[in-house]
Structure formats: structure tokens, C-alpha cells
Write a protein that holds these residues in place. Structure first.
Motif, PDB file in Angstrom:
ATOM      1  N   UNK A  50       0.821  -1.220   0.000  1.00  0.00           N
ATOM      2  CA  UNK A  50       0.000   0.000   0.000  1.00  0.00           C
ATOM      3  C   UNK A  50       0.849   1.263   0.000  1.00  0.00           C
ATOM      4  N   UNK A  51       2.087   1.161   0.500  1.00  0.00           N
ATOM      5  CA  UNK A  51       2.975   2.330   0.452  1.00  0.00           C
ATOM      6  C   UNK A  51       3.317   2.660  -1.013  1.00  0.00           C
ATOM      7  N   UNK A  52       3.605   1.623  -1.790  1.00  0.00           N
ATOM      8  CA  UNK A  52       3.877   1.803  -3.225  1.00  0.00           C
ATOM      9  C   UNK A  52       2.663   2.444  -3.916  1.00  0.00           C
ATOM     10  N   UNK A  53       1.462   1.950  -3.565  1.00  0.00           N
ATOM     11  CA  UNK A  53       0.252   2.506  -4.189  1.00  0.00           C
ATOM     12  C   UNK A  53       0.025   3.956  -3.800  1.00  0.00           C
ATOM     13  N   UNK A  54       0.241   4.239  -2.508  1.00  0.00           N
ATOM     14  CA  UNK A  54       0.033   5.622  -2.048  1.00  0.00           C
ATOM     15  C   UNK A  54       0.972   6.592  -2.754  1.00  0.00           C
ATOM     16  N   UNK A  55       2.199   6.138  -3.036  1.00  0.00           N
ATOM     17  CA  UNK A  55       3.199   7.009  -3.663  1.00  0.00           C
ATOM     18  C   UNK A  55       3.117   6.999  -5.184  1.00  0.00           C
ATOM     19  N   UNK A  56       2.409   5.973  -5.701  1.00  0.00           N
ATOM     20  CA  UNK A  56       2.263   5.852  -7.151  1.00  0.00           C
ATOM     21  C   UNK A  56       3.580   5.532  -7.861  1.00  0.00           C
ATOM     22  N   UNK A  57       4.506   4.915  -7.147  1.00  0.00           N
ATOM     23  CA  UNK A  57       5.768   4.473  -7.748  1.00  0.00           C
ATOM     24  C   UNK A  57       6.391   3.404  -6.849  1.00  0.00           C
ATOM     25  N   UNK A  58       7.210   2.558  -7.462  1.00  0.00           N
ATOM     26  CA  UNK A  58       7.799   1.432  -6.727  1.00  0.00           C
ATOM     27  C   UNK A  58       9.189   1.740  -6.202  1.00  0.00           C
ATOM     28  N   UNK A  59       9.826   2.783  -6.740  1.00  0.00           N
ATOM     29  CA  UNK A  59      11.198   3.058  -6.308  1.00  0.00           C
ATOM     30  C   UNK A  59      11.599   4.500  -6.597  1.00  0.00           C
ATOM     31  N   UNK A  60      12.686   4.915  -5.955  1.00  0.00           N
ATOM     32  CA  UNK A  60      13.326   6.204  -6.206  1.00  0.00           C
ATOM     33  C   UNK A  60      14.834   5.969  -6.264  1.00  0.00           C
ATOM     34  N   UNK A  61      15.526   6.801  -7.018  1.00  0.00           N
ATOM     35  CA  UNK A  61      16.987   6.820  -6.965  1.00  0.00           C
ATOM     36  C   UNK A  61      17.389   8.117  -6.287  1.00  0.00           C
ATOM     37  N   UNK A  62      18.130   8.016  -5.202  1.00  0.00           N
ATOM     38  CA  UNK A  62      18.451   9.222  -4.428  1.00  0.00           C
ATOM     39  C   UNK A  62      19.943   9.283  -4.098  1.00  0.00           C
ATOM     40  N   UNK A  63      20.395  10.496  -3.838  1.00  0.00           N
ATOM     41  CA  UNK A  63      21.761  10.715  -3.344  1.00  0.00           C
ATOM     42  C   UNK A  63      21.642  11.555  -2.080  1.00  0.00           C
ATOM     43  N   UNK A  64      21.665  10.899  -0.921  1.00  0.00           N
ATOM     44  CA  UNK A  64      21.464  11.651   0.318  1.00  0.00           C
ATOM     45  C   UNK A  64      22.648  12.571   0.640  1.00  0.00           C
ATOM     46  N   UNK A  65      22.399  13.682   1.324  1.00  0.00           N
ATOM     47  CA  UNK A  65      23.494  14.572   1.721  1.00  0.00           C
ATOM     48  C   UNK A  65      24.362  13.926   2.809  1.00  0.00           C
TER      49      UNK A  65
END
Lengths: 147, 83
Positions: free
Chosen positions: B8-23
């Protein structure tokens, strides 16, 4: 044996494969989880989402712990994902031990941990639409009694 | 670093993944999720009750205070309902 798959399986065949060639085993316990549809709340399917890499790693860890804790001869876990219809088996846990208590306890331990610590999420499909199954506090309680 | 979302988290966000570069000041997985939530209102709302989630690093469930060092794949896991 650990199998995480979207393919159907035959519970009896799986059990026969598992329990052959273990003359030292005096007890084999099998639990098979099934898709159920209740008369007052019918569903058309259960859709299981899975994170396969994590499932493989976590189930392997739970299995190793169960074998050591209950002195099991062997333990096997099969868990399906994808779309399953009522009456279909979802998962199966099997244990082999010298005596029955260890085989029962090992199977129950594996089930209690799989419910809360294996990355599967169930969604019920019914005529009105689909709905995520909510996690139950009683499943956490069942797991925590082994700590 | 890849962030995975399930169920349900994937559905709520409308995407299955993110690519990020944290500070650089993001040190632990808890810091990472705090940072992700601060930058994403939908995630922040979906994780209003953060204690119900588990977190994995490179396909192993780990404690929230685990350092993010070496993390290639992090997943935010809603309460599981297998078995």
C-alpha cells in the motif's frame, strides 16, 4: 529447501520429496496455508506481493534459527506470490525431527515468524474491488512468545 | 542509492522506487527516512505512524540505527501479511 515462486505447487508431492531419505527422522509435520473465501465475505482471489531477494534472505535466516533451536533434521519453506484463487495453497512449512514435539514446535515457530517477518503482502480481490489485508497484532503476539 | 516501496505504500506514492543521493549529514537509515519524508509530502503522510514499518539494507532487515554506508538498495516495508 526454500522456494519462493509464483508457480502453483502440489502439497503432497512437495512433502514426499522432503521426507524421503531421512531414516533418522521419527516425526514429520506439515502446515499448508490455503486461500479461503468465506460465505459472508467472498473473495475472488488473493494477490500476494513479494520482495523476492529479501524473502529468500529472511526465510533462510529464520530456517537456520529454527533448525538450531529445535534440533530439527531438516526444515523446508515454500511461499507463493502472485494471484491465487480460493482453495489454492499459498505456502507450506515442513519440519523433520527425531520426535514429534520438536517437529511441531519448529513448524509453529517458522509459521509465527513467517507471518510477521517475511516480506509478503496480501491483497484481497472481491467483486467490490481490491483491499490490502491488515497486519494483525495477534500475529506479533504469537511471534513474540518465542523470544 | 535505490529506495524501494511495497504494497500500500507503493500505491500511495504511485511508484515502486526512487533513486536518491542523500546529503553527507544523513548517517543512519533513520536519518535517511527522515530526509526522504522531509522532501516528499506523500511519503511523510503515508509514514505518519513510522513505528509500524521495517527497513532493509541490501535485502536484509536491519535496525533503524544501521549506518547507510554501503547501502545500494534500501526498502521501506509496511507491516507484512504473509504466511
Amino acid at each position: 529447501m526454500i522456494i519462493i515462486s509464483d508457480a502453483p505447487f502440489d502439497p503432497g508431492t512437495l512433502l514426499n520429496q522432503f521426507q524421503t531419505n531421512h531414516p533418522e527422522a521419527g516425526a514429520a509435520v506439515t502446515f499448508t496455508g490455503m486461500v479461503r473465501s468465506l460465505p459472508d465475505r467472498p473473495i475472488t482471489a488473493l494477490i500476494l506481493e513479494c520482495y523476492p531477494d529479501l524473502a529468500q534472505n529472511e526465510i533462510a535466516a529464520i530456517r537456520t534459527t529454527a533448525i538450531a533451536r529445535f534440533d530439527l533434521i531438516d526444515a523446508a519453506i515454500l511461499h507463493r506470490y502472485g494471484r491465487l484463487v480460493p482453495d489454492e495453497p499459498i505456502m507450506q512449512v515442513m519440519t523433520l525431527a527425531p520426535h514429534r514435539q520438536a517437529a511441531f514446535d519448529g513448524a509453529q515457530y517458522l509459521m509465527d515468524y513467517l507471518k510477521t517477518d517475511a516480506p509478503f503482502w496480501k491483497q484481497e480481490e472481491a467483486a467490490a474491488g481490491t483491499e490490502w489485508v491488515e497486519a494483525k497484532a495477534s500475529d506479533d503476539t504469537a511471534r513474540d512468545r518465542w523470544r | 542509492m535505490k529506495i524501494l516501496y511495497f504494497a500500500w505504500l507503493r500505491e500511495r506514492l504511485n511508484r515502486a522506487s526512487d533513486d536518491v543521493t542523500p546529503p553527507a549529514d544523513v548517517v543512519t537509515l533513520e536519518d535517511l527516512v527522515t530526509w526522504l519524508r522531509a522532501n516528499d509530502e506523500s511519503l511523510d503522510l503515508a509514514m505518519a505512524n513510522p513505528k509500524q514499518f521495517k527497513i532493509s539494507k541490501n535485502a536484509r532487515i536491519v535496525p533503524w540505527n544501521t549506518p547507510i554506508d554501503g547501502a545500494e538498495e534500501v526498502a521501506i516495508l509496511p507491516p507484512m501479511t504473509g504466511g
